[in-house]
Design a protein around this motif. Sequence first.
Motif, PDB file in Angstrom:
ATOM      1  N   HIS A  28      -9.747  -1.194   1.073  1.00  0.00           N
ATOM      2  CA  HIS A  28      -9.443  -0.731  -0.281  1.00  0.00           C
ATOM      3  C   HIS A  28     -10.671  -0.955  -1.158  1.00  0.00           C
TER       4      HIS A  28
ATOM      5  N   SER B  21       0.829  -1.217   0.000  1.00  0.00           N
ATOM      6  CA  SER B  21       0.000   0.000   0.000  1.00  0.00           C
ATOM      7  C   SER B  21       0.854   1.253   0.000  1.00  0.00           C
ATOM      8  N   ASN B  22       2.073   1.136   0.513  1.00  0.00           N
ATOM      9  CA  ASN B  22       3.000   2.268   0.500  1.00  0.00           C
ATOM     10  C   ASN B  22       4.069   2.128  -0.570  1.00  0.00           C
TER      11      ASN B  22
ATOM     12  N   SER C  93      -7.234  -0.548  -5.276  1.00  0.00           N
ATOM     13  CA  SER C  93      -6.312  -1.563  -5.778  1.00  0.00           C
ATOM     14  C   SER C  93      -6.967  -2.258  -6.958  1.00  0.00           C
TER      15      SER C  93
ATOM     16  N   LYS D  63      -3.384   2.098  -5.647  1.00  0.00           N
ATOM     17  CA  LYS D  63      -2.149   2.013  -4.868  1.00  0.00           C
ATOM     18  C   LYS D  63      -1.393   0.757  -5.263  1.00  0.00           C
TER      19      LYS D  63
ATOM     20  N   ASP E  15      -8.379   3.907  -0.378  1.00  0.00           N
ATOM     21  CA  ASP E  15      -7.338   3.437  -1.300  1.00  0.00           C
ATOM     22  C   ASP E  15      -7.966   2.523  -2.340  1.00  0.00           C
TER      23      ASP E  15
END
Lengths: 157, 157, 157
Positions: B32, A149-150, B5, B152, B3
């Motif tokens: 996410h 995620s980072n 994905s 992300k 976030d």
Amino acid sequence: MADKSTIVLFSGDLDKAIAAFIIANGAAAYDHEVTIFFTFWGLNVLRKDKAVKTNKGLLEKAFGWMMPRGAKKLGLSKLNVGGLGPQMIKHVMKKHNALSLPQLIELAKEQGVKLVACTMTMDLLGLKQEELIDDLEYAGVAAYLGDASNGKVNLFI
Amino acid sequence: MADKSTIVLFSGDLDKAIAAFIIANGAAAYDHEVTIFFTFWGLNVLRKDKAVKTNKGLLEKAFGWMMPRGAKKLGLSKLNVGGLGPQMIKHVMKKHNALSLPQLIELAKEQGVKLVACTMTMDLLGLKQEELIDDLEYAGVAAYLGDASNGKVNLFI
Amino acid sequence: MADKSTIVLFSGDLDKAIAAFIIANGAAAYDHEVTIFFTFWGLNVLRKDKAVKTNKGLLEKAFGWMMPRGAKKLGLSKLNVGGLGPQMIKHVMKKHNALSLPQLIELAKEQGVKLVACTMTMDLLGLKQEELIDDLEYAGVAAYLGDASNGKVNLFI
């Protein structure tokens, strides 16, 4: 803060493992914090090349027999030709002074690349910690997602 | 904002599909917004297991016969051994109380993972909407890129 | 500043190469700066379809003979059936007015997609610049990581 990069190494093919470690070592050289998360057949890259006595069920033993035992025993995803392809690749890599896969793994450790074995697929394939090389971390998909995620560069190989 | 994905599931192999859904469900558990975009052989994961009568040309019928019909019929990318490998994997997954692929798909739906079938490759392989499971979205590469550009973690499996 | 996207094309399979170029062309149409980095078997996508006289060792010649010579000669990752599968795919793509792989490559060049051949794996496989199509760049993993570190969508195919 350092850039992060992650690779899921799902494949146990020599050529894909080499690609994964070349990218990982390159990113580490650029001061990325790099994690390789080994899952499914990718776990075979981490096996010790000698058999280790363990207490396993028959199916787990069968997986153990059928899967390659470590970085020196892997096949190619293409042109394997019954093991001839890997010999050809290893030969040309030596000729061009490219690092072998075992050397790339050592370099990754020296550069602080985090090598994480997926505990869930270890259970499924019946692989025990004592069968894998040293200096690994053990974790599951949650730890992977925390890093990814980072991450700047996240690859599935 | 949540976030995002995305996973492109290009592969129709059981092991890769399991990996894709484990990552997707993990990311959804971390809140996410997750999209799996099924293209090429990955579409086979979404096929109903019973044949559906459709009006197709011969080539499309041939693809339909040659490709596995749904999540229960997929082979492995390695150690398939004529269908023995998938049985072994399903057996050890059950033994370890791991969710099966059909269960992972259900969980993904419950968690709101967006399952998108690539309309362009559906056309190429001659797959019709009525042959695929329910609760899918249908879109092309533009929709994928829209999601991935804000993602992300973007993986190609 | 334009969004960046990168694809490592490791695979030399027709279906995966098509997927890579469809995503790359789609991203370029959205004004992303797109790089495809061709490594290992992916380099075969870039080979000219006619043999080029070069001065090579025997192993490099062997790789040259065993690997497909360019975008028109690639096999499928699944359902290859001795070359029947690629013919089927090409037939249905033509029927649906989808661009062929050589056309997708041309379009990518027109849209300014950067096509980069990995010099390290060219050395290993014994591929020379004069054997590859025109308008390529030549670089190594460092250049890839430079692009990918700023990439929104980074895929390994």
